[in-house]
Design a protein around this motif. Structure first.
Motif, PDB file in Angstrom:
ATOM      1  N   MET A  41      -8.745  -3.212   4.069  1.00  0.00           N
ATOM      2  CA  MET A  41      -9.477  -2.135   3.031  1.00  0.00           C
ATOM      3  C   MET A  41      -8.160  -1.199   2.689  1.00  0.00           C
ATOM      4  SD  MET A  41     -12.507  -1.195   5.720  1.00  0.00           S
ATOM      5  CE  MET A  41     -12.671   0.409   4.999  1.00  0.00           C
ATOM      6  N   PHE A  42      -7.154  -0.764   3.379  1.00  0.00           N
ATOM      7  CA  PHE A  42      -6.158  -0.239   2.777  1.00  0.00           C
ATOM      8  C   PHE A  42      -5.671  -0.728   1.515  1.00  0.00           C
ATOM      9  CE2 PHE A  42      -5.061   1.577   7.254  1.00  0.00           C
ATOM     10  CZ  PHE A  42      -5.983   2.595   7.272  1.00  0.00           C
ATOM     11  N   ILE A  43      -5.170  -1.710   1.659  1.00  0.00           N
ATOM     12  CA  ILE A  43      -4.438  -2.670   0.351  1.00  0.00           C
ATOM     13  C   ILE A  43      -5.527  -2.681  -0.611  1.00  0.00           C
ATOM     14  CG2 ILE A  43      -3.750  -4.701  -0.432  1.00  0.00           C
ATOM     15  CD1 ILE A  43      -2.802  -5.257   2.425  1.00  0.00           C
ATOM     16  N   VAL A  44      -6.934  -2.973  -0.605  1.00  0.00           N
ATOM     17  CA  VAL A  44      -7.655  -3.248  -1.547  1.00  0.00           C
ATOM     18  C   VAL A  44      -7.905  -1.672  -2.357  1.00  0.00           C
ATOM     19  CG1 VAL A  44     -10.411  -3.442  -2.170  1.00  0.00           C
ATOM     20  CG2 VAL A  44      -8.877  -5.228  -0.911  1.00  0.00           C
ATOM     21  N   GLN A  45      -8.182  -0.785  -1.271  1.00  0.00           N
ATOM     22  CA  GLN A  45      -8.052   0.554  -1.743  1.00  0.00           C
ATOM     23  C   GLN A  45      -7.190   1.136  -2.650  1.00  0.00           C
ATOM     24  OE1 GLN A  45      -9.001   3.512   1.326  1.00  0.00           O
ATOM     25  NE2 GLN A  45      -9.695   5.128   0.026  1.00  0.00           N
ATOM     26  N   MET A  46      -5.979   0.905  -2.267  1.00  0.00           N
ATOM     27  CA  MET A  46      -4.615   1.184  -3.211  1.00  0.00           C
ATOM     28  C   MET A  46      -4.702   0.282  -4.251  1.00  0.00           C
ATOM     29  SD  MET A  46      -1.394   1.839  -0.492  1.00  0.00           S
ATOM     30  CE  MET A  46      -1.880   0.557   0.352  1.00  0.00           C
ATOM     31  N   LEU A  47      -5.245  -1.102  -4.344  1.00  0.00           N
ATOM     32  CA  LEU A  47      -5.226  -1.785  -5.631  1.00  0.00           C
ATOM     33  C   LEU A  47      -6.286  -0.863  -6.720  1.00  0.00           C
ATOM     34  CD1 LEU A  47      -4.778  -5.219  -4.205  1.00  0.00           C
ATOM     35  CD2 LEU A  47      -3.154  -4.052  -5.872  1.00  0.00           C
ATOM     36  N   THR A  48      -7.289  -0.436  -6.012  1.00  0.00           N
ATOM     37  CA  THR A  48      -8.278   0.208  -7.098  1.00  0.00           C
ATOM     38  C   THR A  48      -7.597   1.594  -7.530  1.00  0.00           C
ATOM     39  OG1 THR A  48      -9.440   1.412  -5.278  1.00  0.00           O
ATOM     40  CG2 THR A  48     -10.219  -0.806  -6.019  1.00  0.00           C
ATOM     41  N   GLY A  49      -6.644   1.898  -7.102  1.00  0.00           N
ATOM     42  CA  GLY A  49      -5.951   3.155  -7.657  1.00  0.00           C
ATOM     43  C   GLY A  49      -6.037   4.302  -6.520  1.00  0.00           C
ATOM     44  N   ASP A  50      -7.062   4.391  -5.632  1.00  0.00           N
ATOM     45  CA  ASP A  50      -6.897   5.278  -4.579  1.00  0.00           C
ATOM     46  C   ASP A  50      -5.978   5.279  -3.415  1.00  0.00           C
ATOM     47  OD1 ASP A  50      -9.140   6.128  -6.023  1.00  0.00           O
ATOM     48  OD2 ASP A  50     -10.734   4.961  -4.779  1.00  0.00           O
TER      49      ASP A  50
END
Length: 182
Positions: A44-53
């Motif tokens: 979740m952390f990585i995907v969230q950062m990939l979305t720009g958050d």
């Protein structure tokens, strides 16, 4: 839900991936399955950062998860700051952890987000420098930040007034007499 989220993340569908991972986290038993919840949280952390958050810091401080999430906290800090050297150091330092967690392929995609954040900071600091005479240069940095797909690094020399764009392979796109002043 968990595997669906991982598949969608690999397919670059980060929004749906994050939703699937959130559902997996909600459906996971709260009293048990700590290992499962930790790995879902990492993705979740990585995907969230990939979305720009940027993930909330309090999430990294959850009881029983703090030690397991420490490498991801450092990774998040490097993405938030936009420091490519720090990002590379963190990735090298925790490469074995990321490989074990099977998150390395997604983490390599974060490099673009780090560079984009760095460019935004350059844009912000450069816009603080100038008045009306530098408006064109600020617009160029804004353009670079918005059209990031093809730009890796943008540097501007205030002395010469040239913009240097360097590709991912280290090639100078504006060589010799083809350089254009802003």
């Amino acid at each position: 839900m968990y595997f669906d989220g991982r598949i969608k993340a690999i397919q670059l569908d980060y929004t749906d991936a994050f939703e699937s991972l959130q559902q997996a986290m909600r459906k996971a038993p709260q009293g048990t399955a700590l290992g499962f919840r930790i790995i879902v949280q990492k993705f979740m952390f990585i995907v969230q950062m990939l979305t720009g958050d940027i993930p909330d810091r309090a999430t990294f401080r959850q009881q029983y998860m703090e030690k397991a999430l420490a490498p991801y906290l450092e990774l998040t800090k490097s993405v938030r700051v936009g420091d490519l050297n720090l990002f590379k150091e963190v990735v090298e330092k925790y490469r074995h952890v990321f490989m074990r967690d099977e998150t390395m392929s997604l983490i390599t995609r974060l490099r673009q987000n780090v560079i984009k954040t760095g460019l935004r900071k350059i844009n912000a600091s450069y816009s603080r420098w100038g008045g009306k005479a530098h408006r064109g240069r600020r617009m160029m940095f804004k353009f670079l930040t918005d059209k990031f797909d093809w730009v890796v690094v943008g540097l501007c020399s205030s002395v010469s007034g040239f913009l240097w764009m360097i590709s991912a392979h280290g090639l100078d796109w504006n060589q010799g007499s083809e350089r254009k002043a802003l």
